[in-house]
Write a protein that holds these residues in place. Structure first.
Motif, PDB file in Angstrom:
ATOM      1  N   MET A 121      -3.855   1.778   7.564  1.00  0.00           N
ATOM      2  CA  MET A 121      -3.325   0.959   6.474  1.00  0.00           C
ATOM      3  C   MET A 121      -2.275  -0.040   6.955  1.00  0.00           C
ATOM      4  SD  MET A 121      -5.031   1.698   3.815  1.00  0.00           S
ATOM      5  CE  MET A 121      -6.475   2.321   4.683  1.00  0.00           C
ATOM      6  N   SER A 122      -1.563   0.293   8.020  1.00  0.00           N
ATOM      7  CA  SER A 122      -0.543  -0.618   8.535  1.00  0.00           C
ATOM      8  C   SER A 122      -1.159  -1.904   9.075  1.00  0.00           C
ATOM      9  CB  SER A 122       0.288   0.067   9.621  1.00  0.00           C
ATOM     10  OG  SER A 122      -0.523   0.427  10.731  1.00  0.00           O
ATOM     11  N   ILE A 153       0.838  -1.198   0.000  1.00  0.00           N
ATOM     12  CA  ILE A 153       0.000   0.000   0.000  1.00  0.00           C
ATOM     13  C   ILE A 153       0.875   1.251   0.000  1.00  0.00           C
ATOM     14  CG2 ILE A 153      -1.811   1.275   1.203  1.00  0.00           C
ATOM     15  CD1 ILE A 153      -2.657  -1.389   2.504  1.00  0.00           C
ATOM     16  N   ALA A 182     -11.172   0.662   2.142  1.00  0.00           N
ATOM     17  CA  ALA A 182      -9.904   0.160   1.602  1.00  0.00           C
ATOM     18  C   ALA A 182      -9.956  -1.352   1.393  1.00  0.00           C
ATOM     19  CB  ALA A 182      -8.751   0.535   2.527  1.00  0.00           C
ATOM     20  N   ARG A 234     -11.011   1.897   6.866  1.00  0.00           N
ATOM     21  CA  ARG A 234     -10.589   0.492   6.794  1.00  0.00           C
ATOM     22  C   ARG A 234     -11.542  -0.306   5.906  1.00  0.00           C
ATOM     23  NH1 ARG A 234     -10.945  -0.197  11.610  1.00  0.00           N
ATOM     24  NH2 ARG A 234      -8.778   0.165  12.249  1.00  0.00           N
ATOM     25  N   VAL A 277      -3.451   5.044  -1.395  1.00  0.00           N
ATOM     26  CA  VAL A 277      -4.422   5.865  -0.666  1.00  0.00           C
ATOM     27  C   VAL A 277      -3.806   7.239  -0.419  1.00  0.00           C
ATOM     28  CG1 VAL A 277      -5.737   4.011   0.391  1.00  0.00           C
ATOM     29  CG2 VAL A 277      -3.659   4.802   1.511  1.00  0.00           C
ATOM     30  N   LEU A 297      -4.133   7.860   8.563  1.00  0.00           N
ATOM     31  CA  LEU A 297      -4.241   6.914   7.447  1.00  0.00           C
ATOM     32  C   LEU A 297      -3.179   5.827   7.553  1.00  0.00           C
ATOM     33  CD1 LEU A 297      -5.844   6.335   4.909  1.00  0.00           C
ATOM     34  CD2 LEU A 297      -4.317   7.866   3.648  1.00  0.00           C
ATOM     35  N   VAL A 354       3.242  -1.070   4.178  1.00  0.00           N
ATOM     36  CA  VAL A 354       3.017   0.341   3.870  1.00  0.00           C
ATOM     37  C   VAL A 354       4.314   1.048   3.498  1.00  0.00           C
ATOM     38  CG1 VAL A 354       2.385   2.562   4.906  1.00  0.00           C
ATOM     39  CG2 VAL A 354       0.932   0.565   5.260  1.00  0.00           C
ATOM     40  N   ILE A 368       1.077   5.249   0.404  1.00  0.00           N
ATOM     41  CA  ILE A 368       0.332   6.330   1.055  1.00  0.00           C
ATOM     42  C   ILE A 368       0.978   7.664   0.706  1.00  0.00           C
ATOM     43  CG2 ILE A 368      -0.421   7.337   3.235  1.00  0.00           C
ATOM     44  CD1 ILE A 368      -0.470   4.592   4.458  1.00  0.00           C
TER      45      ILE A 368
END
Length: 259
Positions: free
Chosen positions: A28-29, A8, A154, A151, A97, A24, A34, A10
């Motif tokens: 995402m983590s 992902i 995503a 979350r 994202v 964010l 990430v 960011i």
């Protein structure tokens, strides 16, 4: 064989230290591996600008053993995505994202938004992408009430993917989690900024201007992002970067071009 975690990317336009991107990153983590590449200073309202007439700098701001690798970039949000794809990442991300932006990017604001332009650039690269924005311009905005929704959205994109050339513009009302009614898939409202310029003079007598204005929603539809946000829903607008007005092609072909 154990499947690799999703990769992902960011980014944002408020800068790598903004609370929105920190929120964010925390969400995402939990979902994958990430990588963060974000501007080293605020780049709001940069649209799809890229750096062509000056040098670009990329600085690694995390340590080699940190679980999340972070970079700051001297350029625009779009520069960040381009550098990430071409210079940092060893494979194409499963998701990009952008955000969480401090302030709305609904309706016509999508045109000016650095947050959304970063997501659009990822889409151009063939990466499923989402731009997230919260309707709160305060630097100390509270992002906790929307984390579960971030979350969920995503995860749905990671699971289902997105059509080629489409990215999502997601805007959250400034509410507590229990006050949010749900998620609405919307169209972009027809709205605009009625600009005015505050004209002033420097002590030396030179004119200068401050941009001001009023946001005017000209759309009464109940299927728009503005309606959703005003009625306590999260708005999700699918956006594509093909700017062709396809419905006009047939009409233009009736014009007498050869006379």
């Amino acid at each position: 064989m154990k499947k690799n975690k999703p990769l992902i990317l960011i980014t944002n336009d408020d800068g790598v230290s903004a609370p929105g991107i920190r929120a964010l990153i925390s969400v995402m983590s939990e979902l994958g591996e990430v990588i963060v590449v974000a501007p080293d200073s605020p780049q709001s309202a940069m649209g799809h600008a890229i750096t062509t007439n000056s040098t670009l700098y990329l600085n690694k701001i995390s340590n080699i053993n940190d679980p999340i690798q972070e970079y700051s970039c001297s350029g625009t949000p779009v520069d960040c995505v381009k550098l990430a794809v071409n210079e940092i990442l060893k494979r194409k991300p499963d998701l990009c994202v952008s955000g969480i932006n401090h302030g709305s990017n609904s309706s016509i604001n999508v045109i000016y938004s650095g947050t959304m332009s970063a997501a659009v650039e990822a889409g151009i690269e063939g990466i499923p992408a989402i731009g997230f924005s919260l309707m709160d311009f305060n630097w100390n905005a509270n992002f906790e009430p929307i984390k579960n929704f971030v979350r969920k959205i995503a995860l749905e994109v990671l699971k289902n993917g997105l059509p080629d050339g489409v990215v999502l513009n997601v805007n959250f009302p400034k509410l507590e989690e229990k006050e949010i009614k749900g998620i609405r898939i919307c169209r972009q409202a027809k709205a605009r900024w009625m600009e005015k310029f505050d004209k002033r003079k420097t002590p030396q007598g030179r004119d200068y201007y401050w941009l001001a204005g009023e946001f005017v929603n000209q759309d009464k539809g109940e299927d728009t992002d503005e309606w959703a946000l005003e009625n306590n829903y999260i708005s999700v607008v699918p956006v594509h970067f093909d700017l062709t007005a396809h419905y006009t092609i047939q009409q233009l072909n009736t014009w007498k071009w050869d006379e």
